[in-house]
Design a protein around this motif. Structure first.
Motif, mmCIF file in Angstrom:
data_model
loop_
_atom_site.group_PDB
_atom_site.id
_atom_site.type_symbol
_atom_site.label_atom_id
_atom_site.label_comp_id
_atom_site.label_asym_id
_atom_site.label_seq_id
_atom_site.Cartn_x
_atom_site.Cartn_y
_atom_site.Cartn_z
ATOM 1 N N ALA A 17 0.847 -1.197 0.000
ATOM 2 C CA ALA A 17 0.000 0.000 0.000
ATOM 3 C C ALA A 17 0.877 1.239 0.000
ATOM 4 C CB ALA A 17 -0.929 -0.021 1.205
ATOM 5 N N ASP A 18 1.946 1.226 -0.800
ATOM 6 C CA ASP A 18 2.921 2.309 -0.779
ATOM 7 C C ASP A 18 2.407 3.591 -1.410
ATOM 8 O OD1 ASP A 18 2.854 0.985 -3.212
ATOM 9 O OD2 ASP A 18 4.976 1.305 -3.657
ATOM 10 N N LEU A 19 1.222 3.548 -2.041
ATOM 11 C CA LEU A 19 0.665 4.742 -2.660
ATOM 12 C C LEU A 19 -0.510 5.304 -1.870
ATOM 13 C CD1 LEU A 19 0.774 3.645 -6.419
ATOM 14 C CD2 LEU A 19 2.534 4.789 -5.060
ATOM 15 N N ASP A 20 -0.688 4.850 -0.651
ATOM 16 C CA ASP A 20 -1.774 5.342 0.192
ATOM 17 C C ASP A 20 -1.736 6.858 0.289
ATOM 18 O OD1 ASP A 20 -3.191 3.108 0.842
ATOM 19 O OD2 ASP A 20 -2.266 2.783 2.791
ATOM 20 N N LEU A 28 -2.352 0.815 -9.680
ATOM 21 C CA LEU A 28 -2.139 1.954 -8.779
ATOM 22 C C LEU A 28 -3.226 2.002 -7.711
ATOM 23 C CD1 LEU A 28 -1.097 4.786 -11.284
ATOM 24 C CD2 LEU A 28 0.378 3.239 -9.974
ATOM 25 N N GLN A 29 -4.452 1.689 -8.118
ATOM 26 C CA GLN A 29 -5.556 1.676 -7.162
ATOM 27 C C GLN A 29 -5.365 0.595 -6.110
ATOM 28 O OE1 GLN A 29 -10.191 2.464 -7.919
ATOM 29 N NE2 GLN A 29 -9.500 0.554 -8.797
ATOM 30 N N ARG A 30 -4.942 -0.584 -6.527
ATOM 31 C CA ARG A 30 -4.717 -1.669 -5.577
ATOM 32 C C ARG A 30 -3.604 -1.341 -4.589
ATOM 33 N NH1 ARG A 30 -4.920 -6.707 -9.881
ATOM 34 N NH2 ARG A 30 -7.204 -6.899 -9.991
ATOM 35 N N ARG A 31 -2.685 -0.485 -5.021
ATOM 36 C CA ARG A 31 -1.572 -0.118 -4.144
ATOM 37 C C ARG A 31 -1.876 1.107 -3.300
ATOM 38 N NH1 ARG A 31 3.915 -1.963 -7.242
ATOM 39 N NH2 ARG A 31 4.843 -0.923 -5.441
ATOM 40 N N GLY A 32 -3.133 1.533 -3.306
ATOM 41 C CA GLY A 32 -3.567 2.545 -2.353
ATOM 42 C C GLY A 32 -3.882 3.904 -2.921
ATOM 43 N N ALA A 33 -3.575 4.148 -4.187
ATOM 44 C CA ALA A 33 -3.833 5.463 -4.767
ATOM 45 C C ALA A 33 -5.303 5.618 -5.128
ATOM 46 C CB ALA A 33 -2.975 5.674 -6.008
ATOM 47 N N PRO A 52 -14.124 7.082 -21.730
ATOM 48 C CA PRO A 52 -13.791 6.546 -20.411
ATOM 49 C C PRO A 52 -14.727 5.453 -19.921
ATOM 50 C CG PRO A 52 -14.947 8.633 -20.169
ATOM 51 C CD PRO A 52 -14.790 8.395 -21.658
ATOM 52 N N ALA A 53 -15.620 4.966 -20.794
ATOM 53 C CA ALA A 53 -16.607 3.977 -20.353
ATOM 54 C C ALA A 53 -15.948 2.719 -19.804
ATOM 55 C CB ALA A 53 -17.538 3.620 -21.510
ATOM 56 N N GLY A 54 -14.765 2.366 -20.295
ATOM 57 C CA GLY A 54 -14.093 1.158 -19.835
ATOM 58 C C GLY A 54 -13.171 1.362 -18.656
ATOM 59 N N ALA A 55 -13.211 2.520 -18.044
ATOM 60 C CA ALA A 55 -12.332 2.787 -16.905
ATOM 61 C C ALA A 55 -12.572 1.770 -15.793
ATOM 62 C CB ALA A 55 -12.563 4.198 -16.376
ATOM 63 N N PRO A 56 -11.511 1.278 -15.158
ATOM 64 C CA PRO A 56 -11.688 0.276 -14.096
ATOM 65 C C PRO A 56 -12.608 0.767 -12.982
ATOM 66 C CG PRO A 56 -9.385 0.415 -14.746
ATOM 67 C CD PRO A 56 -10.083 1.554 -15.434
ATOM 68 N N ALA A 57 -13.343 -0.154 -12.403
ATOM 69 C CA ALA A 57 -14.259 0.177 -11.312
ATOM 70 C C ALA A 57 -13.505 0.857 -10.177
ATOM 71 C CB ALA A 57 -14.940 -1.088 -10.812
ATOM 72 N N GLY A 58 -14.120 1.867 -9.616
ATOM 73 C CA GLY A 58 -13.530 2.577 -8.484
ATOM 74 C C GLY A 58 -12.674 3.755 -8.868
ATOM 75 N N THR A 59 -12.367 3.909 -10.167
ATOM 76 C CA THR A 59 -11.598 5.070 -10.612
ATOM 77 C C THR A 59 -12.548 6.202 -10.975
ATOM 78 O OG1 THR A 59 -11.548 4.365 -12.933
ATOM 79 C CG2 THR A 59 -9.758 3.594 -11.505
ATOM 80 N N LEU A 60 -12.010 7.412 -10.989
ATOM 81 C CA LEU A 60 -12.761 8.574 -11.450
ATOM 82 C C LEU A 60 -12.576 8.663 -12.958
ATOM 83 C CD1 LEU A 60 -14.336 11.236 -10.937
ATOM 84 C CD2 LEU A 60 -12.098 12.357 -10.641
ATOM 85 N N ASP A 97 3.109 -3.038 -13.409
ATOM 86 C CA ASP A 97 3.919 -3.173 -12.202
ATOM 87 C C ASP A 97 5.180 -2.316 -12.282
ATOM 88 O OD1 ASP A 97 2.138 -4.938 -11.002
ATOM 89 O OD2 ASP A 97 3.138 -6.718 -11.788
ATOM 90 N N ALA A 98 5.763 -2.198 -13.479
ATOM 91 C CA ALA A 98 6.934 -1.336 -13.658
ATOM 92 C C ALA A 98 6.558 0.128 -13.460
ATOM 93 C CB ALA A 98 7.537 -1.561 -15.037
ATOM 94 N N VAL A 99 5.417 0.525 -14.005
ATOM 95 C CA VAL A 99 4.944 1.899 -13.822
ATOM 96 C C VAL A 99 4.716 2.190 -12.345
ATOM 97 C CG1 VAL A 99 3.025 3.483 -14.256
ATOM 98 C CG2 VAL A 99 3.925 2.075 -16.113
ATOM 99 N N ALA A 100 4.083 1.251 -11.637
ATOM 100 C CA ALA A 100 3.803 1.448 -10.222
ATOM 101 C C ALA A 100 5.088 1.638 -9.424
ATOM 102 C CB ALA A 100 3.004 0.266 -9.674
ATOM 103 N N TYR A 101 6.132 0.887 -9.771
ATOM 104 C CA TYR A 101 7.418 1.082 -9.080
ATOM 105 C C TYR A 101 7.960 2.481 -9.332
ATOM 106 C CZ TYR A 101 12.388 1.265 -8.336
ATOM 107 O OH TYR A 101 13.629 1.691 -7.945
#
Length: 251
Positions: free
Chosen positions: A3-6, A27-32, A41-49, A218-222
């Motif tokens: 959760a390093d992006l909390d 990024l969302q799973r890691r807390g952002a 944007p209809a296909g945007a992952p659930a929980g994103t703006l 995963d590379a982007v998240a790092y």
């Protein structure tokens, strides 16, 4: 998962499909808290703006970034992922197509970065990650225009890193190899022999398969994480060794 992006807010352009959707989800799973900017944007992952935006239109970009900051309160991470593909040699595309692709792939990143920078400068953990390509570092057939655009993204990344490090904003990019995305799916669908074309693309990469979008995410998240606080101006290859390895043919 870490959760390093909390507490951080991230914007992902082109985040409604392919690599962008994988990045937004990761990024969302890691807390952002994540905003997806996309023409559709209809296909945007659930929980994103989900915010409708066209990176080729400066007013659209500025309105979208303002919406994100208004809704989510801040901006810490920008992932410039929106882009379009192109095929052909230098002789195959007219000037209008060159302008269109460069406008989206290069100037699109410029526009979104320009709109985001005033907010990123106020973040204690500011990071920009640009999506480049193996096409920026290796000569690929029938990819002159696309390669030119991604080569520009690589050079832009390094220049931005130099400009904005004193402001506390790190800038890096990822260079994926041929990834298993909807764009590649469309190319394969139009090939004379889709199975043979896919096999050729897989064989071109030393690890023998297409890159999974999750590996790029995963590379982007790092690179976006405070854990990469000493990493800036870097291009991280996620290409199965395609750029740097020269393996003997498999027997």
């Amino acid at each position: 998962m870490s959760a390093d992006l909390d507490g951080l807010v991230a914007v992902v352009t082109g985040g409604a499909s392919g690599i962008g959707a994988a990045v937004a989800t990761t990024l969302q799973r890691r807390g952002a808290r994540v905003a997806v900017l996309d023409r559709d944007p209809a296909g945007a992952p659930a929980g994103t703006l989900a915010v409708r935006a066209d990176v080729s239109d400066d007013a659209s970009v500025r309105d979208a970034v303002a919406t994100v900051v208004r809704e989510l309160g801040r901006l810490d991470i920008l992932v410039n992922n929106a882009g379009v593909g192109a095929q052909g040699t230098v002789a195959d595309n007219p000037d209008d197509e060159w302008r269109r692709v460069l406008d989206v792939n290069v100037l699109g990143a410029v526009r979104v970065s320009r709109a985001a920078l005033p907010h990123l400068r106020r973040s204690p953990s500011a990071a920009i990650v640009n999506t480049g390509s193996i096409a920026a570092t290796a000569g690929l057939p029938q990819r002159a225009l696309y390669s030119a655009s991604k080569g520009a993204v690589l050079a832009l990344t390094r220049a931005m890193a130099a400009d904005h490090l004193p402001e506390g904003v790190r800038v890096n990019c990822v260079n994926p190899g041929t990834a298993d995305t909807p764009w590649i799916g469309r190319l394969l669908a139009h090939a004379d022999d889709p199975a043979a074309e896919r096999a050729a693309l897989e064989a071109r990469q030393p690890h023998g398969r297409l890159v999974d979008p999750q590996e790029v995410a995963d590379a982007v998240a790092y690179l976006a994480s405070p854990a990469a606080g000493s990493t800036t101006g870097t291009a991280l290859a996620v290409d199965g060794g395609m750029n740097d390895l020269r393996l003997r043919p498999r027997t």
